[in-house]
Design an enzyme around this catalytic site. Structure first.
Site, mmCIF file in Angstrom:
data_model
loop_
_atom_site.group_PDB
_atom_site.id
_atom_site.type_symbol
_atom_site.label_atom_id
_atom_site.label_comp_id
_atom_site.label_asym_id
_atom_site.label_seq_id
_atom_site.Cartn_x
_atom_site.Cartn_y
_atom_site.Cartn_z
ATOM 1 N N HIS A 66 -25.755 1.176 26.381
ATOM 2 C CA HIS A 66 -25.561 2.631 26.356
ATOM 3 C C HIS A 66 -25.913 3.150 24.965
ATOM 4 C CE1 HIS A 66 -22.799 6.229 27.629
ATOM 5 N NE2 HIS A 66 -23.885 6.635 26.969
ATOM 6 N N HIS A 68 -28.460 6.400 23.064
ATOM 7 C CA HIS A 68 -29.359 7.552 23.206
ATOM 8 C C HIS A 68 -30.356 7.657 22.062
ATOM 9 C CE1 HIS A 68 -27.074 9.202 26.585
ATOM 10 N NE2 HIS A 68 -25.991 8.861 25.922
ATOM 11 N N ALA A 147 -21.293 16.257 26.394
ATOM 12 C CA ALA A 147 -22.493 16.849 25.805
ATOM 13 C C ALA A 147 -23.581 17.127 26.835
ATOM 14 C CB ALA A 147 -23.035 15.931 24.712
ATOM 15 N N ASN A 225 -13.025 8.285 27.397
ATOM 16 C CA ASN A 225 -13.732 9.464 26.919
ATOM 17 C C ASN A 225 -14.435 10.170 28.067
ATOM 18 O OD1 ASN A 225 -14.262 7.337 24.269
ATOM 19 N ND2 ASN A 225 -13.325 9.315 23.903
ATOM 20 N N HIS A 256 -13.903 7.481 18.860
ATOM 21 C CA HIS A 256 -13.795 7.607 20.318
ATOM 22 C C HIS A 256 -12.558 6.864 20.829
ATOM 23 C CE1 HIS A 256 -18.012 8.820 19.909
ATOM 24 N NE2 HIS A 256 -17.904 9.342 21.115
ATOM 25 N N ASP A 279 -23.262 4.048 22.263
ATOM 26 C CA ASP A 279 -23.466 5.445 22.641
ATOM 27 C C ASP A 279 -24.077 6.200 21.458
ATOM 28 O OD1 ASP A 279 -23.511 7.716 24.215
ATOM 29 O OD2 ASP A 279 -21.372 8.144 24.053
#
Length: 388
Positions: A66, A68, A147, A225, A256, A279
């Site tokens: 995971h 981005h 988000a 989360n 987190h 993440d």
């Protein structure tokens, strides 16, 4: 191609044992005394790469399922060169394989991302290997969108998923779905045998969440989360995550999840069901400032990434930092923590048959760590892709 790593302590069977390790054609061929015997019988020494581990620890390569982005590149806007840049940075942090997490976006942009990602997947680049695609949405809860841009969130659609999967040539290995959205049960039932389904970004109650798990969901996206939290009279998705045997993603940046929450998660789930993820966004590896996450503007202050409205938006975490944090948070030794970054993520996305262990027949992805557990050298398929 043959690589011989000598003078190392190898992480095998969840403990460290004296090396060496022999790698042939991208696979671990032998470990320990068997590797030494095989090396003595080698006739083609000139074409063998010798690596002196200097008595460091050799561990399986980290797998980030995971992420981005990193190093100034956002997955949703990354061309081939951008993806290679992410891969190179990931390798410097001990990650040998990762899924590119595509944030909820337009159909056209998602297909554009899939095209770029699948092109890079075919390459043997100088960095971590792109193992596939993680779709974080668009079938998510409006209430817990985080988000995610609300105008792009959709009811679950097998037709749209099939379009993405066909465009990817089957490379969508992982998808996050909110189990309460319209048609989610049917979609999870239809695709969970071929793609690992995680539940998350969700306001689902306990019963709906357990139904999704019964229908094949095998993981939970960034546990605790962007989800409805536990109440003793309404356990919700969080209760289902803790009670069931699903794998639970954990962003171990201390923001987190605070350390006590990480310890509680491990106590509830066991060490074989927690998967460390970053993440991370494009700001990983860079200073504080203004960045993007998909279509969102993100501000990073003191390493903490947030939308302008204060909602946390991914992280700047790396897997090497997550490793060190986990040891600090739990007080457990490296031997206990390693599976959370290796075996568990591989199992989550059904790649445990070839990733996550230093074992004959497995892909030769591994990392040399110094005494402070900092990454010194990273190998992917037996090739050195990073060396400090």
């Amino acid at each position: 191609m043959i690589t011989y790593i000598q003078n190392v302590r190898v992480y095998a069977d969840r403990k460290f044992v004296p090396g060496p390790v022999l790698i042939r054609d991208g696979k671990f061929e032998a470990v320990g005394p068997e590797a030494e015997k095989a090396f003595e019988l080698l006739k083609d020494r000139e074409n063998t790469t010798l690596l002196d581990g200097q008595d460091r620890r050799l561990v399986p390569g980290f797998i980030d399922i995971h992420t981005h982005g990193a190093a100034g590149v956002d997955v949703n806007a990354a061309d081939e060169e951008g993806l290679r840049k992410i891969a190179a940075f990931k390798a410097s942090q001990g990650t040998t394989g990762f899924l590119t997490s595509v944030l909820t976006d337009t159909r056209e942009q998602t297909l554009w991302c899939i095209d770029k990602i699948t092109r890079v997947m075919q390459e043997e680049n100088e960095g971590a290997k792109v193992l596939g695609i993680h779709l974080e949405g668009p079938f998510l809860s409006m209430e817990y969108k985080g988000a995610m841009p609300d105008h792009l969130i959709l009811p679950a659609s097998e037709e749209l998923f099939r379009e993405y999967q066909e465009a990817a040539g089957g490379a969508v290995r992982y998808i996050t779905i909110a189990p309460e959205v319209e048609n989610a049960s049917e979609l999870i039932r239809a695709i969970s045998h071929e793609t690992a389904v995680a539940i998350g970004h969700s306001a689902a109650d306990y019963e709906t969440s357990m139904d999704a798990i019964y229908n094949g969901a095998r993981a939970v996206t960034h546990t605790f989360n962007a989800m409805k939290l536990f109440h003793q009279h309404a356990p919700a998705i969080m209760g289902a995550a803790l009670e069931s045997d699903v794998y639970c993603e954990a962003i171990c940046d201390g923001r987190h999840l605070v350390p006590s929450t990480v310890r509680m998660l491990l106590k509830c789930k066991g060490w074989d069901r927690v998967t460390a993820v970053t993440d991370s966004i494009m700001a990983a590896g860079l200073p504080d400032g203004n960045y993007k996450l998909g279509v969102n503007e993100v501000v990073v202050v003191d390493g903490d990434a947030k939308l302008p409205n204060g909602v946390r938006a991914g992280s700047t975490l790396t897997m090497n930092r997550a490793l060190k944090n986990l040891m600090t948070f739990t007080g457990h030794p490296l031997e206990d923590v390693i599976p959370l970054l290796t075996e568990n993520p591989a199992a989550t996305i059904r790649m445990a048959d070839r990733k996550g262990k230093i074992k004959p027949g497995m892909d030769a992805d591994c990392v040399l760590l110094d005494e402070e557990c900092t990454v010194v050298t990273t190998l992917v398929g037996g090739r050195i892709v990073f060396s400090r």
